[in-house]
Scaffold this motif. Structure first.
Motif, PDB file in Angstrom:
ATOM      1  N   ALA A   1      67.298  48.182   5.756  1.00 41.56           N
ATOM      2  CA  ALA A   1      66.217  49.134   6.000  1.00 41.56           C
ATOM      3  C   ALA A   1      66.494  49.879   7.294  1.00 41.56           C
ATOM      4  O   ALA A   1      66.872  49.272   8.299  1.00 41.56           O
ATOM      5  CB  ALA A   1      64.863  48.425   6.074  1.00 41.56           C
TER       6      ALA A   1
ATOM      7  N   THR B   1      65.760  52.274  10.699  1.00 37.51           N
ATOM      8  CA  THR B   1      64.873  52.036  11.844  1.00 37.51           C
ATOM      9  C   THR B   1      63.488  52.647  11.647  1.00 37.51           C
ATOM     10  O   THR B   1      62.481  52.056  12.066  1.00 37.51           O
ATOM     11  CB  THR B   1      65.498  52.594  13.133  1.00 37.51           C
ATOM     12  OG1 THR B   1      65.838  53.983  12.938  1.00 37.51           O
ATOM     13  CG2 THR B   1      66.756  51.822  13.502  1.00 37.51           C
TER      14      THR B   1
ATOM     15  N   CYS C   1      61.495  50.379   9.239  1.00 39.99           N
ATOM     16  CA  CYS C   1      61.034  49.170   9.927  1.00 39.99           C
ATOM     17  C   CYS C   1      59.893  49.483  10.891  1.00 39.99           C
ATOM     18  O   CYS C   1      58.951  48.692  11.027  1.00 39.99           O
ATOM     19  CB  CYS C   1      62.191  48.516  10.677  1.00 39.99           C
ATOM     20  SG  CYS C   1      63.474  47.808   9.604  1.00 39.99           S
TER      21      CYS C   1
ATOM     22  N   ARG D   1      58.202  45.731  12.152  1.00 34.59           N
ATOM     23  CA  ARG D   1      59.041  44.529  12.129  1.00 34.59           C
ATOM     24  C   ARG D   1      60.331  44.813  11.366  1.00 34.59           C
ATOM     25  O   ARG D   1      60.407  45.782  10.617  1.00 34.59           O
ATOM     26  CB  ARG D   1      58.310  43.353  11.473  1.00 34.59           C
ATOM     27  CG  ARG D   1      57.913  43.589  10.024  1.00 34.59           C
ATOM     28  CD  ARG D   1      57.072  42.444   9.505  1.00 34.59           C
ATOM     29  NE  ARG D   1      56.788  42.541   8.087  1.00 34.59           N
ATOM     30  CZ  ARG D   1      55.770  43.191   7.552  1.00 34.59           C
ATOM     31  NH1 ARG D   1      54.920  43.843   8.349  1.00 34.59           N
ATOM     32  NH2 ARG D   1      55.581  43.209   6.248  1.00 34.59           N
ATOM     33  N   GLU D   2      61.304  43.941  11.579  1.00 33.60           N
ATOM     34  CA  GLU D   2      62.554  44.021  10.813  1.00 33.60           C
ATOM     35  C   GLU D   2      62.254  43.610   9.369  1.00 33.60           C
ATOM     36  O   GLU D   2      61.603  42.601   9.123  1.00 33.60           O
ATOM     37  CB  GLU D   2      63.604  43.077  11.429  1.00 33.60           C
ATOM     38  CG  GLU D   2      64.872  42.937  10.617  1.00 33.60           C
ATOM     39  CD  GLU D   2      65.595  44.240  10.397  1.00 33.60           C
ATOM     40  OE1 GLU D   2      65.901  44.546   9.222  1.00 33.60           O
ATOM     41  OE2 GLU D   2      65.857  44.947  11.402  1.00 33.60           O
ATOM     42  N   LEU D   3      62.743  44.413   8.426  1.00 29.56           N
ATOM     43  CA  LEU D   3      62.403  44.176   7.027  1.00 29.56           C
ATOM     44  C   LEU D   3      63.506  43.491   6.234  1.00 29.56           C
ATOM     45  O   LEU D   3      63.277  43.097   5.084  1.00 29.56           O
ATOM     46  CB  LEU D   3      62.047  45.501   6.346  1.00 29.56           C
ATOM     47  CG  LEU D   3      60.832  46.241   6.904  1.00 29.56           C
ATOM     48  CD1 LEU D   3      60.612  47.539   6.157  1.00 29.56           C
ATOM     49  CD2 LEU D   3      59.583  45.364   6.847  1.00 29.56           C
ATOM     50  N   LYS D   4      64.685  43.340   6.803  1.00 26.07           N
ATOM     51  CA  LYS D   4      65.793  42.738   6.059  1.00 26.07           C
ATOM     52  C   LYS D   4      65.412  41.348   5.556  1.00 26.07           C
ATOM     53  O   LYS D   4      64.934  40.501   6.303  1.00 26.07           O
ATOM     54  CB  LYS D   4      67.034  42.640   6.946  1.00 26.07           C
ATOM     55  CG  LYS D   4      68.250  42.091   6.222  1.00 26.07           C
ATOM     56  CD  LYS D   4      69.475  42.100   7.109  1.00 26.07           C
ATOM     57  CE  LYS D   4      70.689  41.555   6.370  1.00 26.07           C
ATOM     58  NZ  LYS D   4      71.903  41.551   7.227  1.00 26.07           N
TER      59      LYS D   4
END
Length: 202
Positions: A57, A59, A62, A67-70
């Motif tokens: 995903a 920047t 996210c 938040r970081e979506l990975k």
């Protein structure tokens, strides 16, 4: 497709597939779509479980959720038990067609933002039901974006894209090199390796 990112990513995908139902995941060159990467994502589809997760995903995507979506469940981004985005993912993966959806995101303060979601099928190791290329782009950039995350979304419109081939005269690479200025943002100033956007505190 209303958003420039959706149109440009679709044009690039369409050029790569070259008349096929979908291009290979390995054919995507991030450098060729570097101006679109911040709004882009790749989903990993698990047909057996009827679920999809975010594999990559950008920047901006996210930042929408703070938040970081990975590795996160794609359906979880809707934040609502009655939402069923799997039907959208399933249509793209099984029928090997693209889809564009209008979404409305909402924060805990009940602030809203309109978004456009594009999903396009990819082949991965010869299979067409394991990867999806996409983009999630806001139609405008509110002042609170990046400060207060979206907590829920709902789908407001949906269109399935067929297998029609774009006119041969359209060159996605040339288009990508002449991108318009971002919405609600003046031209940034370059300071060494950084881009400085005017605004904020003096």
């Amino acid at each position: 497709m209303k958003h420039p990112t959706s149109r440009l990513l679709h044009a690039y995908w369409d050029r790569l597939r070259n008349g096929r139902a979908a291009p290979e995941r390995s054919e995507i060159e991030p450098g060729e779509i570097r101006n679109l990467l911040a709004d882009s994502l790749i989903l990993e589809v698990d047909m057996a479980r009827g679920a999809a997760s975010v594999r990559l995903a950008g920047t901006h995507v996210c930042a929408l959720f703070g938040r970081e979506l990975k590795g996160r469940d794609f359906a979880g981004l809707w934040g609502r038990p009655d939402a069923d985005p799997w039907l959208l993912v399933e249509a793209v993966a099984v029928d090997t067609v693209g889809a564009v959806a209008g979404l409305q995101g909402r924060t805990e303060r009940d602030e809203t933002i309109d978004l456009e979601l594009l999903l396009l099928p990819l082949r991965h190791h010869g299979e067409t039901q394991t990867r999806i290329l996409g983009a999630l782009s806001p139609t405008c950039v509110p002042h609170w974006l990046g400060l207060r995350p979206l907590t829920r979304m709902r789908t407001t419109s949906l269109r399935i894209l067929g297998h029609e081939t774009a006119p041969a005269s359209r060159d996605a690479r040339a288009t990508l090199q002449n991108l318009p200025e971002p919405a609600n943002d003046s031209a940034p100033l370059r300071r060494g390796h950084l881009l400085v956007h005017p605004g904020g505190r003096a």
